[in-house]
Design an enzyme around this catalytic site. Structure first.
Site, PDB file in Angstrom:
ATOM      1  N   GLY A 111       3.086  -1.057   4.290  1.00 39.07           N
ATOM      2  CA  GLY A 111       3.220   0.369   4.134  1.00 39.07           C
ATOM      3  C   GLY A 111       4.536   0.860   3.682  1.00 39.07           C
ATOM      4  N   GLY A 112       5.178   1.335   4.593  1.00 39.16           N
ATOM      5  CA  GLY A 112       6.252   1.906   4.279  1.00 39.16           C
ATOM      6  C   GLY A 112       7.458   1.074   3.701  1.00 39.16           C
ATOM      7  N   GLY A 136       2.933   2.291  11.013  1.00 34.01           N
ATOM      8  CA  GLY A 136       3.989   3.123  10.656  1.00 34.01           C
ATOM      9  C   GLY A 136       4.546   3.450  11.943  1.00 34.01           C
ATOM     10  N   SER A 156       3.785  -2.239  10.082  1.00 29.58           N
ATOM     11  CA  SER A 156       5.405  -2.337  10.467  1.00 29.58           C
ATOM     12  C   SER A 156       6.068  -3.847   9.906  1.00 29.58           C
ATOM     13  CB  SER A 156       5.769  -1.845  11.906  1.00 29.58           C
ATOM     14  OG  SER A 156       5.345  -0.583  12.283  1.00 29.58           O
ATOM     15  N   HIS A 198      -9.403   1.116   5.066  1.00 26.85           N
ATOM     16  CA  HIS A 198      -8.162   1.294   6.066  1.00 26.85           C
ATOM     17  C   HIS A 198      -8.226   2.170   7.151  1.00 26.85           C
ATOM     18  CE1 HIS A 198      -3.755   2.301   6.584  1.00 26.85           C
ATOM     19  NE2 HIS A 198      -3.693   1.412   5.960  1.00 26.85           N
ATOM     20  N   ASN A 258       1.136  -1.052  -0.028  1.00 23.21           N
ATOM     21  CA  ASN A 258      -0.055  -0.100   0.010  1.00 23.21           C
ATOM     22  C   ASN A 258       0.827   1.008  -0.180  1.00 23.21           C
ATOM     23  OD1 ASN A 258      -1.641   2.209   0.519  1.00 23.21           O
ATOM     24  ND2 ASN A 258      -2.435   1.499   2.677  1.00 23.21           N
ATOM     25  N   TRP A 259       1.212   1.829  -1.075  1.00 26.41           N
ATOM     26  CA  TRP A 259       1.848   2.963  -1.552  1.00 26.41           C
ATOM     27  C   TRP A 259       1.280   4.299  -0.551  1.00 26.41           C
ATOM     28  CZ3 TRP A 259       4.461   2.473  -6.737  1.00 26.41           C
ATOM     29  CH2 TRP A 259       5.241   1.235  -6.950  1.00 26.41           C
ATOM     30  N   LYS A 260       0.189   4.131  -0.197  1.00 24.17           N
ATOM     31  CA  LYS A 260      -0.339   5.439   0.488  1.00 24.17           C
ATOM     32  C   LYS A 260      -0.327   6.736  -0.618  1.00 24.17           C
ATOM     33  CE  LYS A 260       0.022   3.194   4.949  1.00 24.17           C
ATOM     34  NZ  LYS A 260      -0.037   3.209   6.336  1.00 24.17           N
ATOM     35  N   GLU A 315      -5.225  -5.007  10.576  1.00 27.32           N
ATOM     36  CA  GLU A 315      -4.047  -3.914  10.848  1.00 27.32           C
ATOM     37  C   GLU A 315      -4.277  -3.332  12.178  1.00 27.32           C
ATOM     38  OE1 GLU A 315      -1.924  -2.820   6.902  1.00 27.32           O
ATOM     39  OE2 GLU A 315      -3.857  -1.388   7.129  1.00 27.32           O
ATOM     40  N   GLU A 372      -6.438   4.474   8.171  1.00 24.92           N
ATOM     41  CA  GLU A 372      -6.265   5.726   8.034  1.00 24.92           C
ATOM     42  C   GLU A 372      -7.686   6.657   7.305  1.00 24.92           C
ATOM     43  OE1 GLU A 372      -2.819   5.282   5.707  1.00 24.92           O
ATOM     44  OE2 GLU A 372      -1.647   4.663   7.480  1.00 24.92           O
TER      45      GLU A 372
END
Ligand code: 13P
Length: 252
Positions: A236-237, A175, A215, A97, A11-13, A169, A99
Site C-alpha cells: 500500500g503506502g 498502514g 506495512s 480487500h 495498491n494505490w488505494k 493481509e 478496507e
C-alpha cells in the site's frame, strides 16, 4: 526452491489524481526496466486506469483495478464492471480487500460473486484475506481465514482457482507500521497453501502465488521473500513513491 514467479503489486488505494498517477507510473517504468524475474502490478484508482495503461502498456508492468461489481452491466449507479476495467487495460483485479470488507460491506458471498465476475471478464483475481487484531489475539486467525477462503472460492474449478493470486493481509498490519513477523506470515501462508491442497489439489496449491501485505517496506521485503511460502507482496503506502516501490521490487 520456489518455482512460482514472485509478484510485487502496488495498491494505490484512493490516492493520486490522473496526472499524478501517470507521472508516477512513468517514473516506475524507467526505474524497473531492467527487472525480468519479478512480475509487477500496479492498481491505481479507476479514474487513472486508462492514463496509466498508456504509459505502462509497452513495459512489463501489469495493470490492476482495486474492485469491480459482479454484474456485467446494469442500473448500478457508481459501480464499475469487469468488462469495463478489462477494456481499460487491466489484467488483474483486487477483490475482498479488508478496507472493502470493513467499510463497504464486502461479505464473503460478494467476494465470491466478484471472483466469478472477474474470471468471466478474463481478469485474474487477487483475493485478499486477513484477520483482525482481536481475532488474532483470541487465536481465531486460522478459522477466520478458512471461512474467508471457503466462502470466497466456493464453486471455483481447479482451472479457475489456478488463475488466482491470494493476498494475506493481516488487518492489524495494514498502514500501521506493524508488520507480521516473517514467521507469523510464513505460518499463515503455509496454512493457506494447505487449505488449497485440501480443497483443490496439491499441484494447484503449489502453483498459486500467495502474497503478503501489511506495512511492506524496502527494509523488510528481503526477509519476507526468503520464506518458502511467501511469493511476493501487496504493497500500500510504500507503493505510492516510485523510488521506494522500485526498491521493494528489486528486493534481491
Ligand atoms: P500498507 O502497505 O500501507 O500497510 O497497505 C497494505 C495494503 O492494504 C495493500 O493492499
Amino acid at each position: 526452491m520456489r518455482n512460482r514467479t514472485p509478484m510485487i503489486a502496488g495498491n494505490w488505494k484512493m490516492f493520486k489524481t490522473c496526472p499524478e498517477a501517470v507521472n508516477n507510473a512513468r517514473t516506475l517504468v524507467s526505474l524497473v526496466s531492467d527487472v525480468d524475474d519479478v512480475e509487477i502490478m500496479i492498481a491505481p484508482p479507476f479514474t487513472a486506469l486508462t492514463g496509466v495503461f498508456d504509459v505502462i502498456s509497452q513495459s512489463a508492468i501489469h495493470l490492476g483495478a482495486q474492485n469491480l461489481h459482479w454484474e456485467v452491466e446494469g442500473a448500478f449507479t457508481g459501480e464499475i464492471s469487469g468488462k469495463m476495467i478489462y477494456s481499460a487495460g487491466c489484467r488483474y483485479v483486487i477483490i475482498g480487500h479488508s478496507e472493502r470488507r470493513q467499510y463497504f460491506g464486502e461479505i464473503d458471498e460478494r467476494v465470491n460473486r466478484k471472483i466469478n465476475a472477474a474470471l468471466d471478464a478474463h481478469l485474474l483475481p487477487v483475493i485478499c484475506v486477513g484477520e483482525s487484531e482481536s481475532e488474532r489475539e483470541s487465536e481465531k486467525t486460522f478459522s477466520v481465514l478458512d471461512k474467508q477462503m471457503q466462502k470466497g472460492v466456493e464453486g471455483l474449478t481447479l482451472d479457475q482457482m489456478g488463475s488466482a493470486v491470494i493476498a494475506y493481509e493481516p488487518v492489524w498490519a495494514i498502514g500501521t507500521g506493524k508488520t507480521a513477523t516473517p514467521q507469523q506470515a510464513q505460518e499463515v501462508h503455509e496454512h493457506l497453501r494447505n487449505f488449497l491442497a485440501n480443497r483443490f489439489d496439491e499441484t494447484t496449491a503449489q502453483n498459486i502465488r500467495i502474497l503478503y501485505g501489511g506495512s511492506v517496506k524496502p527494509g523488510n521485503i528481503g526477509e519476507l521473500m526468503s520464506l518458502p511460502d511467501i511469493d511476493g507482496a501487496l504493497v500500500g503506502g510504500a507503493s505510492l513513491d516510485p523510488e521506494t516501490f522500485s526498491k521493494i521490487i528489486k528486493y534481491k
